[in-house]
Motif scaffolding. Structure first.
Motif, PDB file in Angstrom:
ATOM      1  N   LYS A 145       0.831  -1.205   0.000  1.00 26.23           N
ATOM      2  CA  LYS A 145       0.000   0.000   0.000  1.00 26.23           C
ATOM      3  C   LYS A 145       0.864   1.254   0.000  1.00 26.23           C
ATOM      4  O   LYS A 145       0.525   2.249  -0.654  1.00 26.23           O
ATOM      5  CB  LYS A 145      -0.930  -0.015   1.217  1.00 26.23           C
ATOM      6  N   ASN A 193      -3.473  -2.375  -4.751  1.00 25.52           N
ATOM      7  CA  ASN A 193      -4.709  -2.556  -5.528  1.00 25.52           C
ATOM      8  C   ASN A 193      -4.524  -3.506  -6.699  1.00 25.52           C
ATOM      9  O   ASN A 193      -5.470  -4.194  -7.114  1.00 25.52           O
ATOM     10  CB  ASN A 193      -5.227  -1.203  -6.021  1.00 25.52           C
ATOM     11  N   THR A 214      -5.502  -7.089  -6.026  1.00 25.58           N
ATOM     12  CA  THR A 214      -6.900  -7.397  -5.732  1.00 25.58           C
ATOM     13  C   THR A 214      -7.704  -7.739  -6.979  1.00 25.58           C
ATOM     14  O   THR A 214      -8.863  -8.135  -6.883  1.00 25.58           O
ATOM     15  CB  THR A 214      -7.579  -6.212  -5.008  1.00 25.58           C
TER      16      THR A 214
END
Length: 492
Positions: free
Chosen positions: A194, A200, A203
């Motif tokens: 992060k 991201n 994901t």
């Protein structure tokens, strides 16, 4: 990118004699590292760099050679990478290691930088680049230009989008090279990702990311699939960050270490004052009240203040007491097959060997027995060395269909990298409340030599900050040193 059967590999070894015939525990060791690949050797290096007074580092390697998934094979007197093969020009830890150890950087040769590519669907070539035997640089320039134009016509502006996608990811990754004063110490993979704006991407699948960016479906199905199958043995359904890293590994100016990338691990171990135990597998790690007792398959016992697992836990047989808990994960096995001989043009529906591209990539299909075939060396018109990647072992019968001549064959089964999916789950860096650590937790983000070194650097700082009673996710002025090692292993 790879844990292997190293019997066929012609590397040099060093055997550490048993120091405990009666199987009694040895004197307390500050750090015990399980695994001698780039993660373990980098960790030893950074521990010495940031804390020169660390009393003792022991390293355990179950194979007779160091390097883990970095290894070479020798065919016809030539040395070829069998595992982790390529490095990016912005892999700064690897570059620093290479310069520090006086190793020679090997860039692509003129022929390698202008190799011909074909995308094979099992029946025909969907796309082939133009090739020429001419060594004239002007001729090669115009051929390269023509190929670029042909690819642009086939895949459109998505090719430019692909370059931008990779550049953004690489630029975010570069944050891990910032100074210790501005870079936190991370106690888990999620926070580490992060902080660099990379989480991201883990994901969603690569396919989802690229569709969202409106990439050409044809580019995703063909060229990008070829790249992910070559670099990670998987389809575009791998997680987005692993996919971006895979695409970065298909660019220009890629390099390796002359004579084998494994020399980085050997050199770092040599310079880090490490007590090395080759052919000694750790069978158990037991918390015995403030310390860890490690028992090996050789019947020896060692007591350590800190244990670091620097090899994938997924297929490791070591027993931990108390038990540890990590998310279930499978390794993607890649079978590397080296053949000295000559491809059979009839297998590809062609008339001549010269019509077969130097790199045969494949689309995603359960019918295809291999993910790629590449020419490593042309010895003469009827004698080549090839490397094939596949998801299953290639039988002699199949190889005899693919090759018209097969003089030498070497097979290696690598537990090469995680089987990626999205959203990714990450094992912890800290496996208990004391000092049991796991460097390879970061591999679920992306598995490369450089990501292992980046994770090891953070791990060294994490260990030292916790020993000092400091909290992670902060910036600490750890002492830096470039002191020379006293204990050398010249046989590596």
């Amino acid at each position: 990118m790879f844990t292997a059967t190293l019997i066929t590999l012609s590397l040099l070894s060093l055997t550490i004699p048993s120091s405990s015939s009666d199987h009694q525990p040895q004197s307390t060791t500050d750090v015990c590292i399980i695994g001698s690949g780039i993660a373990g050797s980098s960790l030893a290096h950074f521990l010495r760099k940031y804390s020169p007074t660390t009393a003792q580092i022991r390293m355990f390697e179950r194979h007779p050679v160091v390097g883990g998934r970095m290894a070479t094979v020798t065919i016809a007197g030539e040395t070829f990478e069998a595992g982790a093969s390529i490095l990016h020009p912005k892999n700064y830890h690897a570059l620093n290691f290479t310069h520090m150890l006086n190793l020679k950087v090997k860039g692509p040769s003129a022929s390698e930088s202008s190799f011909s590519l074909g995308i094979w669907d099992g029946q025909k070539f969907l796309f082939k680049t133009i090739d020429s035997d001419s060594k004239n640089q002007i001729v090669q320039y115009f051929i390269s230009l023509a190929n670029s134009i042909r690819m642009l016509f086939r895949y459109g502006v998505s090719l430019l989008k692909m370059n931008n996608f990779v550049e953004v990811t690489v630029d975010n990754f570069l944050k891990y090279y910032e100074s210790e004063e501005s870079r936190p110490i991370f106690s888990n993979v999620e926070d580490m990702l992060k902080w660099a704006d990379l989480y991201n991407l883990t994901t969603h699948t690569l396919e989802e990311e690229l569709v969202g960016l409106k990439f050409s479906p044809l580019l995703i199905q063909e060229l990008i699939t070829v790249i992910t199958r070559i670099n990670y043995g998987q389809s575009v359904r791998i997680s987005g960050l692993a996919g971006a890293v895979s695409l970065a590994g298909s660019g220009g100016d890629l390099w390796s270490v002359e004579g084998g990338n494994w020399q980085m691990a050997a050199g770092l171990i040599n310079q880090s004052d490490v007590t090395l135990h080759l052919q000694e597998e750790i069978s158990s790690n037991t918390n015995v009240g403030g310390f860890y007792e490690l028992k090996s398959t050789n019947g020896n016992s060692y007591t350590c203040q800190i244990t670091v697992v620097a090899t994938p836990l997924d297929e490791l047989t070591t027993q931990f007491t108390p038990e540890i808990s990590i998310p279930e994960r499978k390794l993607q096995h890649t079978y590397a097959t080296f053949v000295r001989g000559l491809l059979n043009p009839a297998y590809f529906g062609l008339n001549s060997v010269s019509d077969i591209p130097e790199l045969v990539g494949t689309i995603e299909s359960s019918e295809l027995p291999f993910t790629c075939i590449s020419v490593l060396k042309e010895h003469n018109a009827n004698d080549f060395t090839y490397k094939l990647f596949s998801r299953q072992s290639l039988t002699d019968a199949l190889l005899d269909q693919i090759f018209s001549i097969r003089n030498e064959t070497i097979r290696i089964n690598w537990g090469a990298y995680p089987h990626y999916h999205a959203p990714e789950e990450f094992a912890p860096f800290m496996l208990d409340d004391m000092h049991l650590y796991y460097v390879n937790a970061f591999e679920n983000a992306a598995s490369t030599m450089e990501t292992s070194a980046v994770a090891a650097e953070n791990m060294a700082r994490l260990i030292l900050s916790r020993l000092a009673g400091q909290q992670p996710l902060g910036s600490y002025g750890l002492k830096s040193s470039t002191s020379d090692s006293n204990l050398q292993h010249p046989e590596l």
